[in-house]
Each structure stands twice: as C-alpha cells, then as structure tokens.
Write a protein that holds these residues in place. Structure first.
Motif: not given
Length: 316
Positions: A210-214, A229-231
């Motif tokens: 739910x975070x913005x970076x996603x 798997x990377x972030x």
C-alpha cells in the motif's frame, strides 16, 4: 551504535539477576524433592537427612540461592544433583546437537517463509493466500509433539524410510547418518517456525504493497515479481530479523518436547531430565544460558536493523 551495545550489555546484568531469582524460587515452590532420587527402601530417616545435608538442601531457600549465586560469580555453574557432573560441561557437551538441529530448522523455516509470505500477501484473499493461510492455521493449532508422533508412525514405522530416534546409528560415524536422523525432528521444528513466520511476512507484505514507492515502481513499468522480490522484500526483512532475534534462546534451550520425543541428545532433553529429577543446578544453568542468548539475539537484531533500514540508524 557503540553506546547502544554498551548500554544493552549493562542492562543484561540486572535482567539475568531477576531471571535467576524468579527461576530459583519457582523451582523451590514446585512440588517434589530431589532427595527422593537417592532414597532406597532400606534407608533410615537419619540417612535421608544426611543425604539432604550433603546436597546442601537442608538450608533455607534464600541461603541456598546466595550460595549458588556466589559460585556462579566465580564462574562455577554448580554440579548436577543426580549425576554430580559439572553443569556447564553438560550444557556445552549437548549444545552442538541442539544448535545444529534448531539452526537447521530455523534456516529452513526462513527460506520457505519469505517466498510463501510474499506470495500470500501479494495474492490477498485469492486461492493461493487461502491455501497458505489454511496450512498456517494447521501449523499453529497442531501440537508439535502430536505431529512428531505422527511422522514417526508414518515415515519410521510404516514406510521405514527414516530412523525414529537418536542422533546416530550405533557403530556408524558419518555425517550422512546424522543428517538422516535429523530429518524428522528438523522437519517438525521447521514446520512450527514456518507457520508463525509466514503470518508475520504476509501481514508485512500487505502493508508494504500500500506504500507509495510500490505504485511508483509500477508507474515506471516494473513487473509485479520485480517489485515484490527486489523492493518489498527489503522492508519485509525487518519482522524476520525480530523473529530470528527471539529465536536465539531456542538455539540453546531447544525444543524440549520435540527432543524428548525423538530422543535427540540435546539441551532440551537434558532440561526435561533435570525437571523430572528436580535437579535445580541444571535447570538454573539452562535457564540463564538461554536468557543470555535471547538477550544477545535481540541486541544482534537491533544492530541488523540499522543495516537493513538506514532510517533507524539516523533516528537513533
């Protein structure tokens, strides 16, 4: 960071003192008498009291504690009341067996829990998530000793694939034989750890998605697998580190019931024997050793936090 380590190490002393006081007097309040292990039908009351005096059990509980604490401060964990062997030597002798078993179980559980937890969190309320949750609920609900007995019955008695007890076959000195004996207890313990780890990782994954970076990574064209798997996995490691720190005590104390069921010669089975015989020096030694490892594990988890998430280091 250095101040954190020094402060936590200084806090260890009063904490271990508190643990020792509580553990010692709980043992004294428990029903049973260690002297009964030495009583025979032909012994007179005077002989029984002589045994009690030789063991130092005729003194008040608080005096016994201070005598034990004085010996401990001199580096002496005491001697077993049943076999008269040094407590520390017995713990160190059985430590490799328990550490190897528990370490393998925890490592296997973490390696499986990370992808399963990420998969369940990324597919929330889908059939994959429901299946993983169903397995997790089974693992949380089923007692490990029952699962151990079931696996012994299936793989040792019925299929004859694996040995049911012990750490080695008599007359066989090979690593492969030790691994073969450790498959069943390691699987049972790993399943117990796995179910808890998966729940934590799943919950953390749902929050991170739910975070913005996603959303930014998706906007740049990153695939779901890459984002996951990377972030996301980097942030999911924080609760895993916490669980690993809390598991450090298990590396010493081990799974008492599981080691007893499989007759694994570790510290857990030593502790069970000590409890049955009211061997309080051994119980105290195992308790303090486990508490110390738990404190060190939590300290190591705090240190790893700063490497996994630099924001924690900046805040401190």
């Amino acid at each position: 960071m250095r101040q954190l380590i020094v402060r936590r190490l200084l806090q260890t002393v009063p904490l271990l003192f508190f643990v020792s006081v509580v553990c010692f007097f709980m043992i004294k309040l428990a029903p049973g008498d260690p002297v009964l292990s030495f009583v025979t039908p032909n012994m007179h009351a005077e002989d029984i009291e002589r045994v009690r005096h030789n063991l130092g059990l005729d003194k008040p509980a608080y005096i016994q504690y201070f005598i034990w604490l004085k010996e401990l401060l001199q580096g002496n964990f005491g001697y077993s009341l049943t076999n008269h062997q040094p407590v520390l030597d017995q713990i160190l002798e059985r430590l490799p067996a328990t550490a190897g078993l528990m370490g393998s179980a925890i490592a296997l559980a973490v390696l499986l829990a990370i992808p399963l937890g990420l998969l369940a969190g990324a597919n929330r309320n889908r059939w994959v998530d429901k299946l993983i949750n169903f397995i997790s609920y089974i693992g949380i609900s089923v007692p490990l000793f029952w699962l151990a007995i079931l696996m012994i019955y299936l793989f040792a008695i019925k299929l004859h694939w694996l040995p049911s007890m012990g750490m080695r076959t008599i007359g066989v000195e090979s690593t492969a034989d030790v691994i073969k004996h450790g498959v069943l207890p390691c699987t049972v313990l790993a399943f117990g750890f796995l179910t808890s780890y998966v729940r934590y990782i799943r919950s953390s994954t749902i929050g991170q998605l739910k975070e913005e970076y996603v959303q930014i990574q998706y906007a740049f064209g990153a695939s779901k697998t890459t984002v996951l798997f990377r972030h996301v996995m980097k942030h999911v490691l924080l609760p895993v580190i916490t669980l690993l720190g809390m598991s450090m005590g298990d590396l010493v104390a081990g799974a008492i019931v599981t080691e007893t069921v499989f007759s694994w010669p570790g510290i857990g089975s030593l502790g069970m024997t000590a409890v049955r015989g009211m061997d309080y020096p051994v119980i105290m030694g195992i308790t303090l050793f486990s508490s110390l490892m738990l404190i060190i594990g939590n300290l190591a988890a705090d240190i790893l936090y700063s490497f996994v998430d630099p924001r924690i280091k900046l805040t401190r």
